[in-house]
Every structure is written in C-alpha cells, then in structure tokens.
Write a protein that holds these residues in place. Structure first.
Motif, PDB file in Angstrom:
ATOM      1  N   ALA A 178      -0.828   4.975   5.086  1.00 58.40           N
ATOM      2  CA  ALA A 178       0.379   5.568   4.497  1.00 58.40           C
ATOM      3  C   ALA A 178       1.238   6.305   5.516  1.00 58.40           C
ATOM      4  O   ALA A 178       2.421   6.557   5.266  1.00 58.40           O
ATOM      5  CB  ALA A 178      -0.009   6.526   3.364  1.00 58.40           C
ATOM      6  N   LEU A 179       0.667   6.669   6.663  1.00 57.21           N
ATOM      7  CA  LEU A 179       1.419   7.385   7.693  1.00 57.21           C
ATOM      8  C   LEU A 179       1.805   6.444   8.823  1.00 57.21           C
ATOM      9  O   LEU A 179       1.056   5.516   9.148  1.00 57.21           O
ATOM     10  CB  LEU A 179       0.581   8.534   8.247  1.00 57.21           C
ATOM     11  CG  LEU A 179       0.491   9.785   7.367  1.00 57.21           C
ATOM     12  CD1 LEU A 179      -0.697  10.630   7.776  1.00 57.21           C
ATOM     13  CD2 LEU A 179       1.769  10.603   7.468  1.00 57.21           C
ATOM     14  N   PRO A 180       2.962   6.650   9.465  1.00 56.86           N
ATOM     15  CA  PRO A 180       3.380   5.766  10.559  1.00 56.86           C
ATOM     16  C   PRO A 180       2.551   5.992  11.813  1.00 56.86           C
ATOM     17  O   PRO A 180       2.311   7.134  12.201  1.00 56.86           O
ATOM     18  CB  PRO A 180       4.843   6.168  10.787  1.00 56.86           C
ATOM     19  CG  PRO A 180       4.944   7.580  10.299  1.00 56.86           C
ATOM     20  CD  PRO A 180       3.975   7.692   9.164  1.00 56.86           C
ATOM     21  N   GLY A 181       2.083   4.915  12.421  1.00 59.23           N
ATOM     22  CA  GLY A 181       1.326   5.026  13.660  1.00 59.23           C
ATOM     23  C   GLY A 181      -0.016   4.326  13.588  1.00 59.23           C
ATOM     24  O   GLY A 181      -0.392   3.749  12.571  1.00 59.23           O
ATOM     25  N   SER A 182      -0.751   4.384  14.678  1.00 60.52           N
ATOM     26  CA  SER A 182      -2.080   3.778  14.774  1.00 60.52           C
ATOM     27  C   SER A 182      -3.084   4.598  13.980  1.00 60.52           C
ATOM     28  O   SER A 182      -3.218   5.808  14.196  1.00 60.52           O
ATOM     29  CB  SER A 182      -2.518   3.712  16.247  1.00 60.52           C
ATOM     30  OG  SER A 182      -3.926   3.716  16.366  1.00 60.52           O
ATOM     31  N   ARG A 183      -3.798   3.945  13.065  1.00 62.17           N
ATOM     32  CA  ARG A 183      -4.785   4.668  12.263  1.00 62.17           C
ATOM     33  C   ARG A 183      -5.918   5.200  13.141  1.00 62.17           C
ATOM     34  O   ARG A 183      -6.380   6.323  12.957  1.00 62.17           O
ATOM     35  CB  ARG A 183      -5.337   3.760  11.160  1.00 62.17           C
ATOM     36  CG  ARG A 183      -4.356   3.599  10.003  1.00 62.17           C
ATOM     37  CD  ARG A 183      -4.945   2.762   8.891  1.00 62.17           C
ATOM     38  NE  ARG A 183      -4.182   1.533   8.724  1.00 62.17           N
ATOM     39  CZ  ARG A 183      -4.413   0.638   7.764  1.00 62.17           C
ATOM     40  NH1 ARG A 183      -5.395   0.834   6.899  1.00 62.17           N
ATOM     41  NH2 ARG A 183      -3.672  -0.444   7.662  1.00 62.17           N
ATOM     42  N   LYS A 184      -6.343   4.398  14.083  1.00 61.45           N
ATOM     43  CA  LYS A 184      -7.420   4.833  14.989  1.00 61.45           C
ATOM     44  C   LYS A 184      -6.960   6.051  15.795  1.00 61.45           C
ATOM     45  O   LYS A 184      -7.678   7.043  15.928  1.00 61.45           O
ATOM     46  CB  LYS A 184      -7.797   3.683  15.930  1.00 61.45           C
ATOM     47  CG  LYS A 184      -9.012   3.954  16.810  1.00 61.45           C
ATOM     48  CD  LYS A 184      -9.411   2.676  17.554  1.00 61.45           C
ATOM     49  CE  LYS A 184     -10.745   2.832  18.280  1.00 61.45           C
ATOM     50  NZ  LYS A 184     -10.674   3.673  19.451  1.00 61.45           N
ATOM     51  N   GLY A 185      -5.748   5.970  16.323  1.00 61.75           N
ATOM     52  CA  GLY A 185      -5.211   7.079  17.106  1.00 61.75           C
ATOM     53  C   GLY A 185      -5.048   8.344  16.287  1.00 61.75           C
ATOM     54  O   GLY A 185      -5.386   9.445  16.735  1.00 61.75           O
ATOM     55  N   MET A 186      -4.552   8.194  15.054  1.00 60.74           N
ATOM     56  CA  MET A 186      -4.332   9.378  14.210  1.00 60.74           C
ATOM     57  C   MET A 186      -5.645  10.033  13.806  1.00 60.74           C
ATOM     58  O   MET A 186      -5.732  11.259  13.719  1.00 60.74           O
ATOM     59  CB  MET A 186      -3.500   9.001  12.989  1.00 60.74           C
ATOM     60  CG  MET A 186      -2.035   8.776  13.295  1.00 60.74           C
ATOM     61  SD  MET A 186      -0.995   8.569  11.821  1.00 60.74           S
ATOM     62  CE  MET A 186      -1.372   6.870  11.367  1.00 60.74           C
ATOM     63  N   PRO A 225       0.828  -1.211   0.000  1.00 58.59           N
ATOM     64  CA  PRO A 225       0.000   0.000   0.000  1.00 58.59           C
ATOM     65  C   PRO A 225       0.859   1.257   0.000  1.00 58.59           C
ATOM     66  O   PRO A 225       2.080   1.185   0.189  1.00 58.59           O
ATOM     67  CB  PRO A 225      -0.797  -0.131   1.304  1.00 58.59           C
ATOM     68  CG  PRO A 225       0.067  -0.963   2.191  1.00 58.59           C
ATOM     69  CD  PRO A 225       0.763  -1.936   1.282  1.00 58.59           C
ATOM     70  N   PRO A 226       0.255   2.420  -0.207  1.00 56.68           N
ATOM     71  CA  PRO A 226       1.030   3.671  -0.203  1.00 56.68           C
ATOM     72  C   PRO A 226       1.725   3.902   1.134  1.00 56.68           C
ATOM     73  O   PRO A 226       1.236   3.480   2.180  1.00 56.68           O
ATOM     74  CB  PRO A 226      -0.032   4.750  -0.460  1.00 56.68           C
ATOM     75  CG  PRO A 226      -1.185   4.028  -1.058  1.00 56.68           C
ATOM     76  CD  PRO A 226      -1.166   2.662  -0.464  1.00 56.68           C
ATOM     77  N   ASP A 227       2.862   4.569   1.071  1.00 53.82           N
ATOM     78  CA  ASP A 227       3.639   4.878   2.273  1.00 53.82           C
ATOM     79  C   ASP A 227       4.308   6.230   2.044  1.00 53.82           C
ATOM     80  O   ASP A 227       5.029   6.406   1.051  1.00 53.82           O
ATOM     81  CB  ASP A 227       4.696   3.790   2.498  1.00 53.82           C
ATOM     82  CG  ASP A 227       5.469   3.976   3.799  1.00 53.82           C
ATOM     83  OD1 ASP A 227       5.964   5.097   4.036  1.00 53.82           O
ATOM     84  OD2 ASP A 227       5.604   3.011   4.565  1.00 53.82           O
ATOM     85  N   VAL A 228       4.085   7.177   2.937  1.00 54.82           N
ATOM     86  CA  VAL A 228       4.632   8.524   2.738  1.00 54.82           C
ATOM     87  C   VAL A 228       6.152   8.537   2.741  1.00 54.82           C
ATOM     88  O   VAL A 228       6.771   9.486   2.249  1.00 54.82           O
ATOM     89  CB  VAL A 228       4.107   9.517   3.806  1.00 54.82           C
ATOM     90  CG1 VAL A 228       2.608   9.738   3.654  1.00 54.82           C
ATOM     91  CG2 VAL A 228       4.452   9.062   5.221  1.00 54.82           C
ATOM     92  N   ASN A 229       6.775   7.483   3.276  1.00 56.49           N
ATOM     93  CA  ASN A 229       8.236   7.444   3.323  1.00 56.49           C
ATOM     94  C   ASN A 229       8.869   6.617   2.201  1.00 56.49           C
ATOM     95  O   ASN A 229      10.091   6.592   2.077  1.00 56.49           O
ATOM     96  CB  ASN A 229       8.697   6.904   4.683  1.00 56.49           C
ATOM     97  CG  ASN A 229       8.455   7.903   5.799  1.00 56.49           C
ATOM     98  OD1 ASN A 229       8.569   9.109   5.585  1.00 56.49           O
ATOM     99  ND2 ASN A 229       8.092   7.418   6.974  1.00 56.49           N
ATOM    100  N   GLU A 230       8.048   5.936   1.401  1.00 56.29           N
ATOM    101  CA  GLU A 230       8.604   5.116   0.325  1.00 56.29           C
ATOM    102  C   GLU A 230       7.963   5.350  -1.034  1.00 56.29           C
ATOM    103  O   GLU A 230       8.614   5.158  -2.060  1.00 56.29           O
ATOM    104  CB  GLU A 230       8.473   3.620   0.670  1.00 56.29           C
ATOM    105  CG  GLU A 230       9.399   3.152   1.772  1.00 56.29           C
ATOM    106  CD  GLU A 230       9.502   1.634   1.828  1.00 56.29           C
ATOM    107  OE1 GLU A 230       8.729   0.941   1.118  1.00 56.29           O
ATOM    108  OE2 GLU A 230      10.365   1.135   2.578  1.00 56.29           O
ATOM    109  N   SER A 231       6.706   5.732  -1.066  1.00 57.90           N
ATOM    110  CA  SER A 231       5.985   5.859  -2.339  1.00 57.90           C
ATOM    111  C   SER A 231       6.487   7.026  -3.175  1.00 57.90           C
ATOM    112  O   SER A 231       6.935   8.050  -2.639  1.00 57.90           O
ATOM    113  CB  SER A 231       4.490   6.045  -2.084  1.00 57.90           C
ATOM    114  OG  SER A 231       3.897   4.877  -1.585  1.00 57.90           O
TER     115      SER A 231
END
Length: 255
Positions: free
Chosen positions: A92-100, A19-25
């Motif tokens: 795509a962002l690092p961390g818990s999706r629910k938390g973010m 999937p997309p990743d802000v640090n690799e895509s």
C-alpha cells in the motif's frame, strides 16, 4: 469469507481488483478509474480509525511520497509499527517492500519525533536549510533520515506477504497460470462446496496453504491440510492410507 469468491467473479468479468494503496484507497472498497480498489480497513491490523486518519492526512497534505513522509504526516497513534508493517506488506505504500521493512523502526521513530517537534513548536535545524548552508547537491534541504534500500523480494514472497495481511492473493494468484488445467480436471470450485450435497464425491483443484501432521493410535502418519483455490479454502483430512500414497503432494505451496 465471501471476498475471495467476489474477487474471482470480478476476474471472470474482467473487472480489475487492485490491492490497497495509501494514495487511492478509501476506508472501504471503492471504484477508482473503473477498477475496484481494496479499502484500507481490509488490511489486517489496520482498523477503521487508522484508515480515516490516513485519508484525512492525505486530503490535507496530498499524496504520500514515501514511508518517511507517511510516518511524519499521519497521527502517530495510528501510524504505529504494527499498522505501518501491515501497509508495507500488502504494497500500500510507495517503494520497495523489502527496503521499507528494513527501515521500519527508524521510520516510526522519525515520524514520532517530527510530530513531537511540531507539537512543541520546535523547528529542526535542518528546516532552516540554505540559511545554514545545509543543502544536498541538488539544492534541496538535506534529508536527515536514512535512504530506503531499493532491492526487492522475489514475487513469491511478495504474494505471501499480501496473503498474510489481506487474507487472499490480489495482484496475482499462484493458480492463475494453471486455471484452465484445473477447470478441466475438477468438477467443483471450493467456493461452491457448501451448495453440494453432504456425502457427494467431488474433485477440486487448488494449492496447499498449510498442513498439520498427526499420528494415529496405531502410530501411522496422517495430515490435516488446507487447500485453496481462487474462490475460497477448505480444511481437508488425509487419512493414513491416502497419505502413504500421496505424501509428496502434502506439502505447503504444492498445487
């Protein structure tokens, strides 16, 4: 429309699609360490301009470490709530999706304020850190944004959000565990239906992703439903006589 078909083909060839990743895509699909990584512009609500701005910020300042770091460094005109929410939902962002998602609005406001302060040449009092005795117990500059909660959604909800913003399941498909059984029971995939003769009878297997209830002129219930497998999706009409016999199968998320 062909992306699900290509992703399924990669799976057959044991080529991993990530999937997309802000640090690799990159902006579009790209090869990363021998795997195919989704492009940022494949995320619904994130245009090419936002993708290029994100990548420019990453190249200038290095990998993003959190939603707060991302909001602070990426141009606020593109790191708005809609873009940020879509990036969170697809993982795509690092961390818990629910938390973010819980701190989403605060993160957007935080980023806008940090960038506005920089443009105005103002330094936050906290940036003076040790000079003012503003330290946390590790000696680092105090973080003046809330902590991001770490609890996470169930896998089914993570997949649903991924499907919502990418248009398909990438990390895992709900049918993956029953793929062999479906092959034995069916004689076509949904992706190849357009190559079958009109009027031909086929058996496909999939998952119901949406449905719409209707009533005939005689007052009988029928439904229009969307069935999906790993290669694509198809709209299906279930007439009243069939619906009466198969009502329990005509529910969303039912295989």
């Amino acid at each position: 429309d062909k992306v699900p078909l290509y992703v399924a083909a990669c799976d057959e060839l044991e080529i991993e699609v990530l999937p997309p990743d802000v640090n690799e895509s990159q902006v579009d699909f790209a090869v990363v360490a021998g795997k195919i990584r989704f492009g940022i512009n494949a995320v619904k609500g994130v245009g090419e301009g936002a993708a290029r701005s994100l990548i420019a910020a990453r190249e200038e300042g290095g990998a993003f470490t959190s939603i707060w770091d991302f909001a602070e460094r990426v141009d606020p005109s593109v790191s708005n709530k809609r873009v940020l929410e879509a990036l969170v939902k697809c993982g795509a962002l690092p961390g818990s999706r629910k938390g973010m998602l819980e701190v989403l609005e605060q993160a957007v406001a935080w980023g806008q304020k940090q960038q506005a302060d920089r443009l105005a040449g103002q330094a936050s009092i906290f940036d003076l850190g040790p000079a003012l005795g503003v330290e946390d117990n590790t000696g680092e500059k105090a973080k003046h944004h809330p902590a991001t909660p770490t609890d996470e959604f169930e896998t089914s909800e993570l997949l649903r959000m991924e499907k919502e913003v990418l248009g398909l399941y990438v990390t895992e498909h709900p049918l993956s565990g029953v793929r062999d059984q479906l092959r034995r029971k069916s004689d076509a995939t949904i992706g190849e239906l357009d190559r079958r003769r009109d009027g031909e009878t086929v058996i496909v297997g999939g998952i119901v992703t949406s449905l719409r209830h209707m009533t005939t002129k005689r007052g009988d219930a029928m439904v229009f439903l969307r069935v999906e497998d790993v290669t694509g999706a198809v709209e299906t009409v279930v007439f009243a006589s069939t619906y009466e016999k198969a009502r329990e199968l005509c529910t969303t998320d039912r295989i």
